[in-house]
Design an enzyme around this catalytic site. Structure first.
Site, PDB file in Angstrom:
ATOM      1  N   TYR A  67      -4.470  -8.770  14.161  1.00 13.41           N
ATOM      2  CA  TYR A  67      -3.154  -8.455  14.721  1.00 13.41           C
ATOM      3  C   TYR A  67      -3.220  -8.733  16.215  1.00 13.41           C
ATOM      4  CZ  TYR A  67       1.329  -5.980  14.772  1.00 13.41           C
ATOM      5  OH  TYR A  67       2.657  -5.664  14.865  1.00 13.41           O
TER       6      TYR A  67
ATOM      7  N   ASP B 209       9.762  -8.256  -9.717  1.00 15.42           N
ATOM      8  CA  ASP B 209      10.004  -7.650 -11.033  1.00 15.42           C
ATOM      9  C   ASP B 209       8.989  -6.527 -11.243  1.00 15.42           C
ATOM     10  OD1 ASP B 209      11.135  -7.200 -13.443  1.00 15.42           O
ATOM     11  OD2 ASP B 209      10.421  -9.041 -14.408  1.00 15.42           O
TER      12      ASP B 209
END
Ligand SMILES: NC(=O)c1ccc[n+]([C@@H]2O[C@H](COP(=O)([O-])OP(=O)(O)OC[C@H]3O[C@@H](n4cnc5c(N)ncnc54)[C@H](OP(=O)(O)O)[C@@H]3O)[C@@H](O)[C@H]2O)c1
Length: 366
Positions: A71, A203
């Protein structure tokens, strides 16, 4: 006589033993995190110091990336925690309670709720010592989860929806990662701003239940990745947009890969896609034709960079979120509560939280 006064001085002097989760080397959290105990002399606070006790701090994806060393914004490694080699603190957002203030401190009182004013402050710790510029006071009418998670996700959703383009009531935005915390804020804030949304989600066995939850939050439409990638289903989306006489003007992407091209394709002419996360770890791939024939724009969004030197925008955005929370118009994205009661290793609580992928984790300090 003399003996009595020495004894009374001795008993008065107290030191707080703080616990902090730190790392000296980057790596997987379970391999590199440790708990450091260090003393805070709360009887001798500098005149401008503020001593706070942690109420709760969440585990965000960026906290983990920071520990892994992938990061861009990183806390400095220091000897401030009484370690033998320089170490960095973990955690970027959290809620603290002021427990003591120095003699010159104004605008803060013991009992106030505060959040760190900047990232990299280190919120995975029991106590922190700072000064007025390190903290922002917030309403203590919020819930703990609202206060502890206010600095990143709600601000991100609000700013992406308002800072770059003007969405009108007939307009739409489309987002992937609709089940994410940011996604849930975007759904609600979109509704509060009076615009329409399409949230794309993966899903799952309880798909209908999750769709219903997001619709209850204010989602106009919730569709699956498969539906978003289906040419046949595309005509439904066109019809929805036609009915409002608007356009899909904005796409919010926190997934990347095929999912990002799926939402980009749904944008109308001159549409903007803001990429703020890369949960699939796949690169963002955009068909060339979108750039040439639809004047598509793809840009990045990083709340840390946007707000770093813009205190006014941060305060305005925070106040808007607090106002909605206080009026009950905005719901916080739920977290799974973990508890730190002081009897176990603090780092262990966070490591367990990181391993649990069932949703956002919030460590509550008892
Ligand atoms: N740039 C910025 O300023 C900024 C600010 C805040 C957050 N972020 C980023 O935004 C993203 C979401 O953060 P959050 O705190 O809202 O996350 P979160 O609540 O932890 O939710 C994670 C989301 O990612 C989805 N996901 C996980 N793995 C995935 C995969 N392999 N493929 C597709 N989707 C996947 C999850 O979907 P399921 O429900 O299907 O598991 C869920 O919707 C993170 O990347 C975070 O770093 C960026």
């Amino acid at each position: 006589m003399l003996r009595t006064s020495i004894a009374s001085i001795t008993t008065k002097r107290t030191m707080i033993t703080a616990h902090a989760v730190l790392y000296t080397q980057h790596g997987e959290p379970k391999d590199v995190l440790f708990t450091q105990k260090y003393e805070i002399d709360d009887d001798n606070l500098d005149s401008n110091s503020i001593l706070v006790k942690t109420i709760a701090s969440p585990i965000n994806p960026s906290d983990i990336n920071q520990i892994q060393g992938v990061y861009p914004s990183k806390p400095e490694k220091t000897l401030n925690y009484q370690t033998s080699e320089p170490a960095a603190p973990c955690g970027n957002e959290g809620l603290f309670k002021v427990i003591k203030i120095g003699s010159q401190v104004q605008n803060f009182q013991p009992g106030d709720w505060v959040i760190p004013s900047q990232v990299n402050f280190g919120t995975w710790r029991t106590h922190a010592l700072g000064n007025s510029k390190d903290f922002i006071k917030i309403s203590n009418k919020l819930t703990i989860n609202q206060g502890a998670t206010i600095s990143v996700n709600p601000l991100t959703a609000y700013l992406m929806l308002t800072h770059y383009i003007k969405l009108n009531p007939q307009d739409w935005f489309i987002q992937n990662g609709g089940t994410s915390a940011v996604g849930k804020y975007a759904i609600q804030i979109g509704k509060l701003l009076g615009v329409n949304s399409i949230s794309v989600i993966r899903d799952r066995p309880n798909l209908e239940e999750v769709k219903e939850t997001l619709k209850t939050l204010g989602a106009t439409k919730v569709i699956t990745e498969e539906e978003n990638n289906s040419k046949e289903f595309g005509s439904n989306i066109k019809q929805w947009v036609k009915e409002t006489n608007g356009d899909i003007k904005l796409a919010l992407n926190c997934v990347g890969g095929k999912s990002s091209s799926g939402i980009a394709r749904k944008l109308g002419p001159n549409g903007l896609m803001l990429t703020y996360g890369g949960m699939s770890m796949q690169p963002v791939t955009i068909p060339t034709s979108l750039y040439i024939f639809k004047n598509f724009t793809s840009a990045g969004f990083w709340v840390t960079e946007l707000l770093k030197n813009n205190k006014e925008l941060k305060t305005k955005t925070l106040n808007q979120i607090i106002d909605w929370y206080e009026k009950g118009e905005l719901k916080d994205a739920p977290s799974k509560d973990l508890e730190y009661d002081g009897n176990e290793e603090l780092s262990k609580v966070y490591i367990e939280g990181i391993a649990d992928k069932s949703g956002k984790q919030l460590v509550n300090y008892k």
